[in-house]
Design a protein around this motif. Structure first.
Motif, mmCIF file in Angstrom:
data_model
loop_
_atom_site.group_PDB
_atom_site.id
_atom_site.type_symbol
_atom_site.label_atom_id
_atom_site.label_comp_id
_atom_site.label_asym_id
_atom_site.label_seq_id
_atom_site.Cartn_x
_atom_site.Cartn_y
_atom_site.Cartn_z
ATOM 1 N N HIS A 97 0.861 -1.187 0.000
ATOM 2 C CA HIS A 97 0.000 0.000 0.000
ATOM 3 C C HIS A 97 0.901 1.242 0.000
ATOM 4 C CE1 HIS A 97 -3.125 2.782 1.181
ATOM 5 N NE2 HIS A 97 -4.021 1.811 1.149
ATOM 6 N N HIS A 98 0.588 2.186 -0.879
ATOM 7 C CA HIS A 98 1.379 3.417 -0.976
ATOM 8 C C HIS A 98 1.524 4.106 0.393
ATOM 9 C CE1 HIS A 98 2.779 7.239 -2.621
ATOM 10 N NE2 HIS A 98 1.825 7.849 -1.961
ATOM 11 N N LEU A 99 0.429 4.154 1.142
ATOM 12 C CA LEU A 99 0.462 4.873 2.422
ATOM 13 C C LEU A 99 1.287 4.132 3.473
ATOM 14 C CD1 LEU A 99 -3.150 6.346 2.742
ATOM 15 C CD2 LEU A 99 -1.085 7.413 1.847
ATOM 16 N N GLY A 101 4.011 2.714 2.756
ATOM 17 C CA GLY A 101 5.350 3.205 2.425
ATOM 18 C C GLY A 101 5.619 4.528 3.123
ATOM 19 N N HIS A 102 4.676 5.479 3.021
ATOM 20 C CA HIS A 102 4.864 6.768 3.713
ATOM 21 C C HIS A 102 5.023 6.544 5.214
ATOM 22 C CE1 HIS A 102 4.583 9.921 0.740
ATOM 23 N NE2 HIS A 102 3.458 9.446 0.225
ATOM 24 N N ALA A 103 4.160 5.682 5.783
ATOM 25 C CA ALA A 103 4.183 5.450 7.239
ATOM 26 C C ALA A 103 5.548 4.916 7.685
ATOM 27 C CB ALA A 103 3.072 4.471 7.623
ATOM 28 N N THR A 296 8.612 13.247 0.064
ATOM 29 C CA THR A 296 7.795 13.133 -1.144
ATOM 30 C C THR A 296 7.925 11.707 -1.695
ATOM 31 O OG1 THR A 296 9.648 14.171 -2.245
ATOM 32 C CG2 THR A 296 7.741 15.537 -1.911
ATOM 33 N N ASP A 297 7.023 11.340 -2.592
ATOM 34 C CA ASP A 297 6.958 9.958 -3.076
ATOM 35 C C ASP A 297 8.308 9.441 -3.550
ATOM 36 O OD1 ASP A 297 4.323 10.023 -2.508
ATOM 37 O OD2 ASP A 297 3.627 10.190 -4.582
ATOM 38 N N ASN A 298 8.631 8.225 -3.112
ATOM 39 C CA ASN A 298 9.923 7.632 -3.479
ATOM 40 C C ASN A 298 9.837 6.115 -3.374
ATOM 41 O OD1 ASN A 298 11.234 6.690 -0.722
ATOM 42 N ND2 ASN A 298 10.086 8.567 -0.351
HETATM 43 ZN ZN ZN Z 1 2.642 9.829 -1.569
#
Ligand code: ZN
Ligand code: KG4
Length: 332
Positions: A97-99, A101-103, A296-298
């Protein structure tokens, strides 16, 4: 992106291709252009990360890919490339899940002192261009369940995300997309109290956000200043006041959630975590933040989430790879 091991989370190779310039003339992301550009660049990006890490494809233990949520065309390109790579190499694929990854982004290259300072429950604020979500997390990532974010969500934006509010207001001010960092920079030296913009959902009983009222108020003020010929002169005050309205809404809801849930660590992640005023507002807290390049997204954060899920046994192999698909809107 390539990661070394789960405890150290050393980034061996990271290749990023920013499409910001390509989308700038349109004032936002054009989905069709985004997916075409993914297709044109993905093989080169993978090759670059492998060569930077000084390894071969055979050295990989698993391949991680974000398959949800997002623009479906762009997700499909990444998921198809990852599936093909996993199948050809006979390695497991870990969809994440993209989020998530952020977490997990603050854990990338985290020093041992910071790691030891983390106490649970931890409040994670994902503040990006697409989300403003608050989660109360009870356990360290190694034992997170697959639906950890869904189960722990306590607050979210009811309309625009904080980053989206920054971007939309910045666009009205004439800044290029994405405008959050431009407001941050131009707010320097401005008076935060020059304009009294509405604070989103100030009620004390819940942790949700709303930024659409602020956007309307800012649009009216920008027009008024332009008509009076004062827009340029008041730009720092305008930026500082808009920024303060967004940040103070974030601060009050985050503080409330910390208090009500007894959180002992705060983690702020996502593109808006790069905002200097937001970082400063919580400088007295037990705060963990990703390095700026991981806000930021990576791909590093996606590898981090994939590494944890892989060690939990969630890799998909061989024919089962056919069942992995991209999802535009999962439930969280
Ligand atoms: Zn993002
Ligand atoms: O996490 P991210 O790269 O993308 C999403 O997953 O949405 O976040 C991008 C967002 C954009 O809205 C951008 O304007 C915002 O992060 N942003 C900032 C700053 N740097 C990036 N907002 C405020 N201040 C900044 N310094």
């Amino acid at each position: 992106m390539i990661l070394k091991d789960k405890d150290q989370a050393t980034v061996l190779g990271l290749s990023t291709f920013s499409q910001v310039r390509i989308h700038q003339p349109y004032g936002g992301v054009v989905p069709e252009i985004a997916s075409r550009n993914h297709l044109e660049t993905i093989n080169e990006m993978i090759a670059r990360a492998i060569s930077q890490a000084k390894i071969t494809f055979g050295d990989l233990d698993a391949i991680s890919v974000t398959n949800r949520p997002g623009l479906i065309g762009a997700l499909l390109v990444g998921v198809s490339a990852a599936k093909a790579l996993a199948y050809a190499l006979g390695k497991p694929l870990v969809p994440v899940h993209h989020l998530e990854g952020h977490a997990l982004s603050p854990f990338l290259e985290m020093d041992s002192k910071t790691r030891e300072s983390i106490q649970y429950p931890m409040l994670i604020a994902i503040v990006s261009g697409g989300h403003t979500n608050l989660y109360v997390i009870q356990h360290p990532p190694e034992i997170w369940s697959l639906d950890v974010l869904k189960k722990s969500l306590v607050g979210r934006s009811r309309d625009d995300a904080a980053g989206e509010a920054f971007d939309k207001i910045a666009k009205l001010m004439g800044f290029p997309y994405p405008g959050g960092a431009h407001i941050d920079r131009n707010a320097e030296g401005g008076n935060r109290e020059a304009f009294d913009f509405p604070r989103a959902l100030p009620q004390k009983s819940h942790y949700d956000f709303s930024f659409s009222g602020l956007k309307t108020a800012a649009a009216l003020k920008i027009n008024e200043l332009k008509k009076a010929g004062e827009f340029e002169k008041r730009l720092p005050d305008l930026c500082a006041s808009v920024q303060e309205a967004i940040i103070s809404a974030l601060v009050s809801k985050i503080e409330l959630a910390i208090k009500d849930h007894g959180c002992r660590t705060l983690s702020i992640v996502g593109g808006v975590a790069a905002n200097r005023r937001l970082r400063e507002a919580f400088s007295n807290r037990n705060l963990i933040l990703p390095k700026k390049e991981y806000c930021t997204d990576n791909a590093a954060m996606i590898a981090m989430a994939g590494a944890i899920r892989f060690l939990q046994g969630h890799g998909v192999r061989d024919e089962a790879l056919l069942s992995v698909s991209a999802l535009a809107h999962p439930e969280i």
